[in-house]
Design an enzyme around this catalytic site. Sequence first.
Site, PDB file in Angstrom:
ATOM      1  N   GLN A 128       0.810  -1.225   0.000  1.00  0.00           N
ATOM      2  CA  GLN A 128       0.000   0.000   0.000  1.00  0.00           C
ATOM      3  C   GLN A 128       0.839   1.268   0.000  1.00  0.00           C
ATOM      4  O   GLN A 128       0.309   2.372  -0.065  1.00  0.00           O
ATOM      5  CB  GLN A 128      -0.924   0.011   1.230  1.00  0.00           C
ATOM      6  CG  GLN A 128      -1.892  -1.153   1.270  1.00  0.00           C
ATOM      7  CD  GLN A 128      -2.567  -1.328   2.630  1.00  0.00           C
ATOM      8  OE1 GLN A 128      -2.331  -0.568   3.562  1.00  0.00           O
ATOM      9  NE2 GLN A 128      -3.410  -2.321   2.736  1.00  0.00           N
ATOM     10  N   HIS A 190      -1.040   0.454   5.696  1.00  0.00           N
ATOM     11  CA  HIS A 190      -1.686   1.490   6.511  1.00  0.00           C
ATOM     12  C   HIS A 190      -0.816   2.738   6.727  1.00  0.00           C
ATOM     13  O   HIS A 190      -0.458   3.068   7.856  1.00  0.00           O
ATOM     14  CB  HIS A 190      -2.119   0.921   7.879  1.00  0.00           C
ATOM     15  CG  HIS A 190      -3.067  -0.229   7.752  1.00  0.00           C
ATOM     16  ND1 HIS A 190      -3.708  -0.778   8.822  1.00  0.00           N
ATOM     17  CD2 HIS A 190      -3.483  -0.934   6.670  1.00  0.00           C
ATOM     18  CE1 HIS A 190      -4.477  -1.772   8.416  1.00  0.00           C
ATOM     19  NE2 HIS A 190      -4.351  -1.886   7.111  1.00  0.00           N
ATOM     20  N   GLU A 293     -15.755   3.061   7.549  1.00  0.00           N
ATOM     21  CA  GLU A 293     -16.484   4.153   8.201  1.00  0.00           C
ATOM     22  C   GLU A 293     -16.383   5.448   7.419  1.00  0.00           C
ATOM     23  O   GLU A 293     -15.386   5.712   6.749  1.00  0.00           O
ATOM     24  CB  GLU A 293     -15.893   4.434   9.593  1.00  0.00           C
ATOM     25  CG  GLU A 293     -15.968   3.283  10.564  1.00  0.00           C
ATOM     26  CD  GLU A 293     -15.417   3.663  11.940  1.00  0.00           C
ATOM     27  OE1 GLU A 293     -14.905   4.786  12.099  1.00  0.00           O
ATOM     28  OE2 GLU A 293     -15.506   2.810  12.837  1.00  0.00           O
ATOM     29  N   TYR A 303     -12.098   8.520  17.725  1.00  0.00           N
ATOM     30  CA  TYR A 303     -12.998   7.820  16.801  1.00  0.00           C
ATOM     31  C   TYR A 303     -13.002   6.304  17.008  1.00  0.00           C
ATOM     32  O   TYR A 303     -13.512   5.577  16.164  1.00  0.00           O
ATOM     33  CB  TYR A 303     -12.709   8.276  15.360  1.00  0.00           C
ATOM     34  CG  TYR A 303     -13.187   9.713  15.221  1.00  0.00           C
ATOM     35  CD1 TYR A 303     -14.489  10.004  14.827  1.00  0.00           C
ATOM     36  CD2 TYR A 303     -12.378  10.774  15.628  1.00  0.00           C
ATOM     37  CE1 TYR A 303     -14.967  11.293  14.794  1.00  0.00           C
ATOM     38  CE2 TYR A 303     -12.843  12.083  15.601  1.00  0.00           C
ATOM     39  CZ  TYR A 303     -14.139  12.332  15.190  1.00  0.00           C
ATOM     40  OH  TYR A 303     -14.621  13.625  15.186  1.00  0.00           O
ATOM     41  N   TYR A 314      -9.706 -10.277   9.784  1.00  0.00           N
ATOM     42  CA  TYR A 314      -9.849 -10.942   8.490  1.00  0.00           C
ATOM     43  C   TYR A 314     -10.192 -12.420   8.667  1.00  0.00           C
ATOM     44  O   TYR A 314     -10.846 -13.035   7.834  1.00  0.00           O
ATOM     45  CB  TYR A 314      -8.585 -10.767   7.659  1.00  0.00           C
ATOM     46  CG  TYR A 314      -8.425  -9.355   7.136  1.00  0.00           C
ATOM     47  CD1 TYR A 314      -9.284  -8.873   6.146  1.00  0.00           C
ATOM     48  CD2 TYR A 314      -7.446  -8.502   7.625  1.00  0.00           C
ATOM     49  CE1 TYR A 314      -9.176  -7.580   5.662  1.00  0.00           C
ATOM     50  CE2 TYR A 314      -7.328  -7.205   7.147  1.00  0.00           C
ATOM     51  CZ  TYR A 314      -8.177  -6.749   6.165  1.00  0.00           C
ATOM     52  OH  TYR A 314      -8.072  -5.473   5.700  1.00  0.00           O
TER      53      TYR A 314
HETATM   54 CA   LIG Z   1     -14.444   4.535  14.398  1.00  0.00          CA
END
Ligand SMILES: [Ca+2]
Length: 419
Positions: A128, A190, A293, A303, A314
Amino acid sequence: MFPIDRKLSTTINVYNFIAVGSAIALLGVLGCATQAQPESATAIQTEETAAQSNPPITVQAERSDVGVNPDFQNVTVLENLEHPWGLVWLPDGSILITERPGRVRIARDGVLDPTPIPGVPEVFAENQGGLMDIALHPRFEENRLVYFSYSHGTNSANRTRIARATFDGGSLSNWRIIFEVSQTKNRGQHFGSRLVWLPDGTLLASIGDGGNPPVELEGELIRQQAQNLGSHLGKVIRINDDGSIPSDNPFVNNAGAAPEVWSYGHRNIQGLAFDPTTNQVWATEHGSRGGDEMNRVEAGENYGWPMATHSREYSGGLISPEQSLPGMVDPKVVWTPAIAPSGLAVYTGAPFPEWRGDLFAGGLVSRDIRRLELDESGGVVNQESIAIGQRVRDVRQGPDGLLYVLTDASNGRLIRFEP
Ligand SMILES: [Ca+2]
């Protein structure tokens, strides 16, 4: 709010209808409006209560076969882009596009220059990672500064960086790192990362949590860093244009916190947008298995990740038994199965007046764009899937007010929606 709006609208229509009538009829209408007030007040209270207690909208992602709205068409503007990630328009209408392997491309008058822009240092381009977002300084016409987010390092020690450089129209120079994540990590997962300017001239950037199990940092799963205010991982950070710390950042007086932290408890935000009409920041965030989200992000808030989440491992196991916790902000939208969101735009343009104020979230896995309609309190009231048929990496509004989409492929495209 809607019930009283409708009632006012009805009253006004009635008034128009009887405008040539007698004063007695007008008084009758005013009387009706007065009598209606208690009912409307109740309706408002109910609406607000409902908004506060509403669970996030959860939708199925298997909707990519939804037909394209017949009111617009998709036009391929550019192709042969290798995993394009982000784009900006220069004042002369040229487009700068990042490619994840570490190149910046330019298209002038709709033609892609085959030669990449020189002056980009090597990036860590695996999995990524790579060259990610691009943003122009708000006063680019004066200072020619362009900002980039990218991953740097090796497979065993890497991190997200933010740099700025001067663009003279042909090449980038004076590449300077203005921020880097304080900790290094391993593997290629990430990193985030999107860049968004706020009206006060500060820069927001999203930083991923560092990776999935079994990636660890300091003896625990690295994703726990999202709840560690001393770490940049799993955060939205806010910095000045030179990388210095804004004095009004939410945790500058917290001795244990990294002063760049603006919000926390995020997994991996790849869609970040500022709504200039409502002054709100929106972010889309990858879950692992389900539980993607969309959040309305505010300074100092938590959050939830990985303590409160709709997402699962997974393998299918629980990440947390909690989907919501006191002191943590619930998402406005949850996507299960995952759409893998990347790219987010708030539409404010003229060509599609019916879309103004809507959010457009790209989906890598769902291969579509989700058009999200908001109500006056910022709640999401409707969602529509616009099929693209390719992985969507970024969504932007162009200076022409049209919507542009970057697709993620070895032969990626820039697509434009036209009425
Ligand atoms: Ca969240």
